[in-house]
Design a protein around this motif. Structure first.
Motif, PDB file in Angstrom:
ATOM      1  N   ASN A   1       0.850  -1.177   0.000  1.00 22.72           N
ATOM      2  CA  ASN A   1       0.000   0.000   0.000  1.00 22.72           C
ATOM      3  C   ASN A   1       0.892   1.236   0.000  1.00 22.72           C
ATOM      4  O   ASN A   1       1.417   1.630   1.040  1.00 22.72           O
ATOM      5  N   PRO A   2       1.120   1.851  -1.174  1.00 28.89           N
ATOM      6  CA  PRO A   2       2.090   2.940  -1.253  1.00 28.89           C
ATOM      7  C   PRO A   2       1.703   4.165  -0.450  1.00 28.89           C
ATOM      8  O   PRO A   2       2.537   5.007  -0.156  1.00 28.89           O
ATOM      9  N   SER A   3       0.429   4.307  -0.081  1.00 27.83           N
ATOM     10  CA  SER A   3       0.011   5.493   0.657  1.00 27.83           C
ATOM     11  C   SER A   3       0.364   5.395   2.135  1.00 27.83           C
ATOM     12  O   SER A   3       0.312   6.389   2.846  1.00 27.83           O
ATOM     13  N   ARG A   4       0.691   4.201   2.597  1.00 26.06           N
ATOM     14  CA  ARG A   4       1.010   4.010   4.009  1.00 26.06           C
ATOM     15  C   ARG A   4       2.522   3.972   4.161  1.00 26.06           C
ATOM     16  O   ARG A   4       3.167   2.965   3.907  1.00 26.06           O
ATOM     17  N   ALA A   5       3.102   5.078   4.552  1.00 30.24           N
ATOM     18  CA  ALA A   5       4.551   5.186   4.580  1.00 30.24           C
ATOM     19  C   ALA A   5       5.112   5.204   5.991  1.00 30.24           C
ATOM     20  O   ALA A   5       6.299   5.402   6.166  1.00 30.24           O
ATOM     21  N   ARG A   6       4.260   5.001   7.004  1.00 31.31           N
ATOM     22  CA  ARG A   6       4.753   4.957   8.378  1.00 31.31           C
ATOM     23  C   ARG A   6       4.459   3.583   8.963  1.00 31.31           C
ATOM     24  O   ARG A   6       3.346   3.068   8.841  1.00 31.31           O
ATOM     25  N   TYR A   7       5.474   3.018   9.612  1.00 29.84           N
ATOM     26  CA  TYR A   7       5.367   1.637  10.079  1.00 29.84           C
ATOM     27  C   TYR A   7       5.864   1.501  11.512  1.00 29.84           C
ATOM     28  O   TYR A   7       6.631   2.330  12.011  1.00 29.84           O
ATOM     29  N   ASP A   8       5.425   0.424  12.138  1.00 32.58           N
ATOM     30  CA  ASP A   8       5.966   0.074  13.447  1.00 32.58           C
ATOM     31  C   ASP A   8       7.365  -0.536  13.300  1.00 32.58           C
ATOM     32  O   ASP A   8       8.226  -0.330  14.153  1.00 32.58           O
ATOM     33  N   LEU A   9       7.560  -1.299  12.213  1.00 39.48           N
ATOM     34  CA  LEU A   9       8.849  -1.945  11.986  1.00 39.48           C
ATOM     35  C   LEU A   9       9.154  -1.973  10.496  1.00 39.48           C
ATOM     36  O   LEU A   9       8.338  -2.446   9.698  1.00 39.48           O
ATOM     37  N   ILE A  10      10.324  -1.464  10.139  1.00 46.84           N
ATOM     38  CA  ILE A  10      10.816  -1.541   8.767  1.00 46.84           C
ATOM     39  C   ILE A  10      11.994  -2.509   8.759  1.00 46.84           C
ATOM     40  O   ILE A  10      12.928  -2.369   9.554  1.00 46.84           O
ATOM     41  N   ILE A  11      11.951  -3.484   7.867  1.00 39.63           N
ATOM     42  CA  ILE A  11      12.984  -4.516   7.804  1.00 39.63           C
ATOM     43  C   ILE A  11      13.696  -4.426   6.463  1.00 39.63           C
ATOM     44  O   ILE A  11      13.050  -4.421   5.412  1.00 39.63           O
ATOM     45  N   ILE A  12      15.013  -4.376   6.505  1.00 40.02           N
ATOM     46  CA  ILE A  12      15.815  -4.396   5.281  1.00 40.02           C
ATOM     47  C   ILE A  12      16.409  -5.788   5.134  1.00 40.02           C
ATOM     48  O   ILE A  12      17.267  -6.199   5.916  1.00 40.02           O
ATOM     49  N   GLY A  13      15.921  -6.536   4.144  1.00 42.50           N
ATOM     50  CA  GLY A  13      16.389  -7.894   3.899  1.00 42.50           C
ATOM     51  C   GLY A  13      15.305  -8.918   4.178  1.00 42.50           C
ATOM     52  O   GLY A  13      14.690  -8.908   5.244  1.00 42.50           O
ATOM     53  N   SER A  14      15.064  -9.817   3.202  1.00 42.20           N
ATOM     54  CA  SER A  14      13.975 -10.794   3.345  1.00 42.20           C
ATOM     55  C   SER A  14      14.478 -12.222   3.498  1.00 42.20           C
ATOM     56  O   SER A  14      13.743 -13.176   3.257  1.00 42.20           O
ATOM     57  N   GLY A  15      15.764 -12.382   3.877  1.00 37.90           N
ATOM     58  CA  GLY A  15      16.271 -13.719   4.159  1.00 37.90           C
ATOM     59  C   GLY A  15      15.673 -14.264   5.445  1.00 37.90           C
ATOM     60  O   GLY A  15      14.695 -13.717   5.968  1.00 37.90           O
ATOM     61  N   PRO A  16      16.232 -15.342   5.993  1.00 38.37           N
ATOM     62  CA  PRO A  16      15.634 -15.971   7.173  1.00 38.37           C
ATOM     63  C   PRO A  16      15.407 -15.019   8.342  1.00 38.37           C
ATOM     64  O   PRO A  16      14.363 -15.070   8.999  1.00 38.37           O
ATOM     65  N   GLY A  17      16.372 -14.128   8.627  1.00 33.07           N
ATOM     66  CA  GLY A  17      16.199 -13.197   9.736  1.00 33.07           C
ATOM     67  C   GLY A  17      15.090 -12.196   9.486  1.00 33.07           C
ATOM     68  O   GLY A  17      14.237 -11.954  10.348  1.00 33.07           O
TER      69      GLY A  17
END
Length: 460
Positions: free
Chosen positions: A2-18
């Motif tokens: 959803n491109p209109s929702r730009a504020r998050y509780d958690l932003i994660i960089i990387g989609s590997g196992p962690g």
């Protein structure tokens, strides 16, 4: 997304196992989660590591034992006369990777995790830029993984000097290959390459294959590799490389020269932390790795990090577990990492697995030990299945009989090791394991017999 929702509780960089695990933990807590990935979902493990290599290992074993023909009901490519054995292997590998990747996409959609495609870069303690968008987050988690760095003098060219991704995506295999480095990656690649008819020379400068493992299991694997026809050269250091009309020529210290069609460099990993990812944020680093506390919090309180970017064992299952803890802490908990026993697995044939201390490591720490050994040749299931190569070695602390290490080389070793890791987590003794009732006939009885070799029990 959803491109209109730009504020998050958690932003994660990387989609590997962690990153994957952290996203699910946070989403189940009804947190707003953004996941950023610049390549394929699943990271290296799913796309160019764990899953494709295990798929090729499975195909290699099938070819070695049953040939390349398919059976009724199997995928069409098995019976395609226009596909080589390697072509069938690639088709199988790609199908398994795609299946799991599509599964990830479905899970993220179901859990309302917003997926952004592009390179994530920190712009501040609560801001991440991806492409031309800026995302704001209460917390940020770095799970960018690692990569194979170029080795000076042995730089990758994608043709004669290659890394794991080059090989996994190759249209054809060479007739011969030198693998530089006999750690888990080098050994796994050597194992399935020889099943596809490639003449493999494995070069390691340490005394044994898998130098991080107990020397007993390393020697056992070396014997099996020699029986497979893999040319194993230990205590050999590469000095320089020549590229020839037919491939490569590797000069070793001492004067020996090896020739092959390609050189696969399987030495070392480094965190994927280029300046663009970290940006202007002043994260504390140690030898290139992000420094975190027991809650996976970095020197910037709003930013967490897990997996290969923080160092330690660079294993997918470690990153997965760390991701769960980090996400819980980033969304309200305060749970310290318990530093559990971490199993290490090598998917060769026979398999290798270990958890805890080796006998040499225990001795170096001044720990008085008892050692128990058991052999697959005396295991009923192994004999019945013609899988008698291998052994189990347990290391027990003499003062209290507790299991402090387990080392296996043999069939299903990577499954059996979970029992040893569980026992160590619970502080179990060798006597307790020896006195359990183990199902018969099973490969896991080899662990029981190794423990019985250490103690006097009701089963003697």
């Amino acid at each position: 997304m959803n491109p209109s929702r730009a504020r998050y509780d958690l932003i994660i960089i990387g989609s590997g196992p962690g990153g994957f695990r952290a996203a699910l933990v946070a989403a189940r807590r009804r947190k707003r989660v953004a996941l950023i990935e610049f390549r394929e979902l699943g990271g290296t493990c799913l796309n160019w590591g764990c899953i494709p290599t295990k798929s090729l290992l499975a195909v290699g074993e099938r070819l070695a034992r049953h040939g390349a023909g398919g059976e009724a009901g199997e995928a069409d490519f098995w019976n395609d006369p226009n596909l080589s054995d390697w072509g069938k292997a690639q088709a199988y590998k790609n199908a398994q990777v795609l299946r799991l990747r599509q599964g990830l996409e479905g899970v993220f959609k179901k859990m309302a995790v917003d997926v952004y495609r592009g390179m994530g870069a920190l712009e501040g303690p609560n801001t991440v830029r991806v492409n031309d968008q800026r995302l704001e987050g209460e917390r940020i988690l770095l799970a960018a993984g690692s990569l194979t760095p170029p080795l000076p003098g042995f730089e990758f060219d994608g043709e004669r000097v290659i890394h794991n991704k080059d090989l996994l995506d190759a249209a054809r295999l060479p007739r011969s290959m030198i693998i530089l480095g006999a750690g888990p990656m080098g050994c796994e690649f050597a194992n399935w390459l020889v099943d596809f008819g490639v003449a493999v020379t494995l070069v390691e400068r340490a005394e044994n294959l898998l130098p991080q493992f107990d020397e007993t299991v390393s020697r056992a694997l070396r014997r099996s590799f020699k029986q497979k026809g893999i040319n194993v050269k230990v205590r050999c250091e590469a000095e320089r490389l020549e590229k020839t009309a037919k491939g490569v020529r590797l000069h070793l210290k001492g004067g020996e020269v090896l020739e092959a069609g390609q050189l696969l460099v399987a030495v070392g990993r480094k965190p994927r932390l280029n300046p663009e990812v970290i940006g202007p944020v002043d994260l504390k680093l140690n030898r290139g790795f992000i420094v975190v506390n027991e809650y996976f919090q970095t020197s910037v309180p709003s930013i967490y990090a897990v997996g290969d970017v923080i160092g330690g064992p660079m294993l997918s299952h470690v990153a997965d577990a760390q991701g769960a803890y980090a996400a819980a802490n980033a969304t309200g908990d305060h749970i310290a990492w318990p530093d559990p026993p971490i199993p290490g697995c090598v998917y060769t044939d026979p398999e290798v697995a270990a958890v805890g201390l080796s006998e040499r490591e225990a001795n170096a720490r001044g720990i008085a030990t008892k050692v128990g050994m058991a052999y697959y040749a005396m295991n009923g299931r192994a004999v019945a299945s013609d899988q008698t190569a291998g052994l189990c070695k347990v290391v027990v602390r003499a003062s209290d009989d507790r299991l402090i290490g387990c080392h296996l080389c043999g069939a299903t070793a990577t499954e059996i090791i979970a029992a040893a890791a569980t026992a160590m987590s619970l502080g179990a003794t060798a006597r307790q394991l020896a006195d359990m009732i183990w199902a018969h006939p099973t490969y896991s009885e080899v662990l029981a017999e190794a423990c019985r070799a250490c103690v006097t029990s009701a089963h003697d």
